[in-house]
Write a protein that holds these residues in place. Sequence first.
Motif, PDB file in Angstrom:
ATOM      1  N   ASP A  77       0.870  -1.064   0.146  1.00  0.00           N
ATOM      2  CA  ASP A  77       0.020   0.054   0.062  1.00  0.00           C
ATOM      3  C   ASP A  77       0.789   1.335  -0.030  1.00  0.00           C
ATOM      4  O   ASP A  77       1.819   1.289   0.640  1.00  0.00           O
ATOM      5  CB  ASP A  77      -0.872   0.031   1.197  1.00  0.00           C
ATOM      6  N   GLU A  78       0.334   2.360  -0.292  1.00  0.00           N
ATOM      7  CA  GLU A  78       1.017   3.712  -0.496  1.00  0.00           C
ATOM      8  C   GLU A  78       0.087   4.527   0.120  1.00  0.00           C
ATOM      9  O   GLU A  78      -1.095   4.663  -0.094  1.00  0.00           O
ATOM     10  CB  GLU A  78       1.146   4.135  -1.788  1.00  0.00           C
ATOM     11  N   VAL A  79       0.692   5.375   1.076  1.00  0.00           N
ATOM     12  CA  VAL A  79       0.067   6.442   1.925  1.00  0.00           C
ATOM     13  C   VAL A  79      -0.063   7.444   1.058  1.00  0.00           C
ATOM     14  O   VAL A  79       0.683   7.880   0.085  1.00  0.00           O
ATOM     15  CB  VAL A  79       0.919   6.838   2.964  1.00  0.00           C
ATOM     16  N   ALA A  80      -1.389   8.085   0.833  1.00  0.00           N
ATOM     17  CA  ALA A  80      -1.928   9.362   0.108  1.00  0.00           C
ATOM     18  C   ALA A  80      -1.232  10.721   0.987  1.00  0.00           C
ATOM     19  O   ALA A  80      -1.151  10.781   2.362  1.00  0.00           O
ATOM     20  CB  ALA A  80      -3.176   9.548   0.170  1.00  0.00           C
ATOM     21  N   VAL A  81      -0.423  11.769   0.185  1.00  0.00           N
ATOM     22  CA  VAL A  81       0.109  12.760   0.806  1.00  0.00           C
ATOM     23  C   VAL A  81      -0.659  14.082  -0.010  1.00  0.00           C
ATOM     24  O   VAL A  81      -0.865  13.979  -1.069  1.00  0.00           O
ATOM     25  CB  VAL A  81       1.516  12.888   0.726  1.00  0.00           C
ATOM     26  N   VAL A  82      -0.627  15.113   0.678  1.00  0.00           N
ATOM     27  CA  VAL A  82      -0.905  16.223  -0.009  1.00  0.00           C
ATOM     28  C   VAL A  82       0.529  16.958  -0.171  1.00  0.00           C
ATOM     29  O   VAL A  82       1.412  17.121   0.481  1.00  0.00           O
ATOM     30  CB  VAL A  82      -1.673  17.272   0.820  1.00  0.00           C
ATOM     31  N   GLU A  95       0.371  16.106  10.127  1.00  0.00           N
ATOM     32  CA  GLU A  95      -0.424  15.463   9.133  1.00  0.00           C
ATOM     33  C   GLU A  95      -1.632  16.109   8.684  1.00  0.00           C
ATOM     34  O   GLU A  95      -1.929  17.107   9.688  1.00  0.00           O
ATOM     35  CB  GLU A  95      -0.853  13.889   9.394  1.00  0.00           C
ATOM     36  N   VAL A  96      -2.563  15.988   7.858  1.00  0.00           N
ATOM     37  CA  VAL A  96      -3.712  16.755   7.427  1.00  0.00           C
ATOM     38  C   VAL A  96      -5.303  15.960   7.167  1.00  0.00           C
ATOM     39  O   VAL A  96      -4.892  14.709   6.829  1.00  0.00           O
ATOM     40  CB  VAL A  96      -3.605  17.742   6.503  1.00  0.00           C
ATOM     41  N   GLU A  97      -5.922  16.567   7.311  1.00  0.00           N
ATOM     42  CA  GLU A  97      -7.262  15.804   6.937  1.00  0.00           C
ATOM     43  C   GLU A  97      -7.850  16.637   5.618  1.00  0.00           C
ATOM     44  O   GLU A  97      -7.439  17.769   5.180  1.00  0.00           O
ATOM     45  CB  GLU A  97      -8.321  15.854   8.041  1.00  0.00           C
ATOM     46  N   LEU A  98      -8.956  15.969   5.098  1.00  0.00           N
ATOM     47  CA  LEU A  98      -9.202  16.457   3.634  1.00  0.00           C
ATOM     48  C   LEU A  98     -10.142  17.875   4.329  1.00  0.00           C
ATOM     49  O   LEU A  98      -9.991  18.766   3.398  1.00  0.00           O
ATOM     50  CB  LEU A  98     -10.273  15.745   3.186  1.00  0.00           C
ATOM     51  N   GLY A 138       3.130  27.816  -6.200  1.00  0.00           N
ATOM     52  CA  GLY A 138       2.164  28.534  -4.972  1.00  0.00           C
ATOM     53  C   GLY A 138       0.794  28.456  -5.574  1.00  0.00           C
ATOM     54  O   GLY A 138       0.118  29.272  -4.979  1.00  0.00           O
ATOM     55  N   THR A 139       0.448  27.854  -6.496  1.00  0.00           N
ATOM     56  CA  THR A 139      -0.881  27.591  -7.079  1.00  0.00           C
ATOM     57  C   THR A 139      -1.513  26.165  -6.533  1.00  0.00           C
ATOM     58  O   THR A 139      -1.164  25.270  -7.431  1.00  0.00           O
ATOM     59  CB  THR A 139      -0.926  27.831  -8.427  1.00  0.00           C
ATOM     60  N   GLY A 140      -2.450  26.401  -5.575  1.00  0.00           N
ATOM     61  CA  GLY A 140      -3.069  24.955  -5.286  1.00  0.00           C
ATOM     62  C   GLY A 140      -2.430  23.747  -4.812  1.00  0.00           C
ATOM     63  O   GLY A 140      -1.145  24.196  -4.075  1.00  0.00           O
ATOM     64  N   VAL A 141      -2.776  22.828  -4.529  1.00  0.00           N
ATOM     65  CA  VAL A 141      -2.194  21.619  -3.774  1.00  0.00           C
ATOM     66  C   VAL A 141      -2.707  20.284  -4.765  1.00  0.00           C
ATOM     67  O   VAL A 141      -3.448  20.508  -5.452  1.00  0.00           O
ATOM     68  CB  VAL A 141      -2.889  21.428  -2.343  1.00  0.00           C
ATOM     69  N   ALA A 142      -2.027  19.284  -4.446  1.00  0.00           N
ATOM     70  CA  ALA A 142      -2.206  18.092  -4.928  1.00  0.00           C
ATOM     71  C   ALA A 142      -2.145  16.870  -4.240  1.00  0.00           C
ATOM     72  O   ALA A 142      -1.247  17.009  -3.077  1.00  0.00           O
ATOM     73  CB  ALA A 142      -0.897  17.715  -6.407  1.00  0.00           C
ATOM     74  N   ILE A 143      -2.705  15.809  -4.262  1.00  0.00           N
ATOM     75  CA  ILE A 143      -2.989  14.765  -3.381  1.00  0.00           C
ATOM     76  C   ILE A 143      -2.513  13.531  -4.448  1.00  0.00           C
ATOM     77  O   ILE A 143      -3.234  13.193  -5.283  1.00  0.00           O
ATOM     78  CB  ILE A 143      -4.439  14.554  -2.806  1.00  0.00           C
ATOM     79  N   VAL A 144      -1.450  12.848  -3.964  1.00  0.00           N
ATOM     80  CA  VAL A 144      -0.799  11.734  -5.022  1.00  0.00           C
ATOM     81  C   VAL A 144      -0.438  10.999  -3.713  1.00  0.00           C
ATOM     82  O   VAL A 144       0.152  10.912  -2.751  1.00  0.00           O
ATOM     83  CB  VAL A 144       0.266  12.385  -5.579  1.00  0.00           C
ATOM     84  N   PRO A 145       0.256   9.433  -4.223  1.00  0.00           N
ATOM     85  CA  PRO A 145       0.565   8.648  -3.717  1.00  0.00           C
ATOM     86  C   PRO A 145       1.929   9.111  -3.189  1.00  0.00           C
ATOM     87  O   PRO A 145       2.795   9.897  -3.823  1.00  0.00           O
ATOM     88  CB  PRO A 145       0.742   7.344  -4.445  1.00  0.00           C
ATOM     89  N   MET A 146       2.469   8.583  -1.997  1.00  0.00           N
ATOM     90  CA  MET A 146       3.738   9.197  -1.412  1.00  0.00           C
ATOM     91  C   MET A 146       4.781   8.738  -2.359  1.00  0.00           C
ATOM     92  O   MET A 146       5.893   9.529  -2.540  1.00  0.00           O
ATOM     93  CB  MET A 146       4.079   8.444  -0.035  1.00  0.00           C
ATOM     94  N   SER A 147       4.882   7.549  -2.995  1.00  0.00           N
ATOM     95  CA  SER A 147       6.014   7.067  -3.984  1.00  0.00           C
ATOM     96  C   SER A 147       6.065   8.410  -5.204  1.00  0.00           C
ATOM     97  O   SER A 147       7.135   8.465  -5.568  1.00  0.00           O
ATOM     98  CB  SER A 147       5.692   5.956  -4.553  1.00  0.00           C
ATOM     99  N   VAL A 148       4.905   8.654  -5.642  1.00  0.00           N
ATOM    100  CA  VAL A 148       5.136   9.638  -6.592  1.00  0.00           C
ATOM    101  C   VAL A 148       5.573  11.074  -6.162  1.00  0.00           C
ATOM    102  O   VAL A 148       6.341  11.682  -7.026  1.00  0.00           O
ATOM    103  CB  VAL A 148       3.548   9.776  -7.071  1.00  0.00           C
ATOM    104  N   VAL A 165      -7.543   9.739   3.497  1.00  0.00           N
ATOM    105  CA  VAL A 165      -7.670   9.220   2.187  1.00  0.00           C
ATOM    106  C   VAL A 165      -6.997   8.040   2.346  1.00  0.00           C
ATOM    107  O   VAL A 165      -6.072   7.706   2.874  1.00  0.00           O
ATOM    108  CB  VAL A 165      -6.914  10.128   1.219  1.00  0.00           C
ATOM    109  N   ALA A 166      -7.941   6.866   1.680  1.00  0.00           N
ATOM    110  CA  ALA A 166      -7.570   5.429   1.764  1.00  0.00           C
ATOM    111  C   ALA A 166      -6.293   5.402   0.850  1.00  0.00           C
ATOM    112  O   ALA A 166      -6.083   5.959  -0.011  1.00  0.00           O
ATOM    113  CB  ALA A 166      -8.526   4.675   1.037  1.00  0.00           C
ATOM    114  N   PRO A 167      -5.356   4.481   1.379  1.00  0.00           N
ATOM    115  CA  PRO A 167      -4.072   4.436   0.744  1.00  0.00           C
ATOM    116  C   PRO A 167      -4.479   3.830  -0.687  1.00  0.00           C
ATOM    117  O   PRO A 167      -5.411   3.131  -0.877  1.00  0.00           O
ATOM    118  CB  PRO A 167      -3.435   3.423   1.568  1.00  0.00           C
TER     119      PRO A 167
END
Length: 200
Positions: A77-82, A95-98, A138-148, A165-167
């Motif tokens: 599994d891969e953890v989701a990160v912002v 850590e953060v929540e949605l 400096g524009t926005g955020v992205a949520i991707v797998p930690m490996s990415v 966010v589910a892994p």
Amino acid sequence: MTTTPTARPAPFRVGFVTGATPDKWGRTWRDRRREPLELVPVVEEEQETRLRDGSLDMVLARLPVDRDGVHCVPLYDEVAVVVAGVDHFVAAADEVELADLAEEQLVLPHPSGWTPDADQLAWPAMSQRDAIETVAAGTGVAIVPMSVARLYNRKDVVTRPVVDVAPTTIGLTWLVEYDDERCQAFVGVVRGRSARSSRG
């Protein structure tokens, strides 16, 4: 008298989705097998297409995939990160929540379909690399797998786990109709079987 050169065996082609790291398995394969192995990078959008059209023998894919006619061995599994700019408020958190991201611009659609409450700009389609470059500006955020996030890591961004966010899962996939000895041998490599282990 002339002799006909012996044909080299066709390469065994294993695709790997962005963020997956198959190098250690590739080294083990090359230590054990005569058949040449090609490790082929693929983006998530083409992982299943390349498997089904026969251009790849197996794929280390980011699940889920359509399981119709496909074998799949989930691996890890891969953890989701912002990912956010270094001056973003998430840099001060562990850590953060949605809910913490509800007022943000999400520059890359999230597979779950989640979107922030704030009105979103009409972002053009972009790759994960492009999304992180946009975030770094400096524009926005992205949520991707930690490996990415690790693959495209930059000094001008920070990453923090998103706890609700589910892994995602990386799995080894191959077509049922092409389940041959080479596929089973690669499964054995990935599962850590010794060279003398039988299938199982």
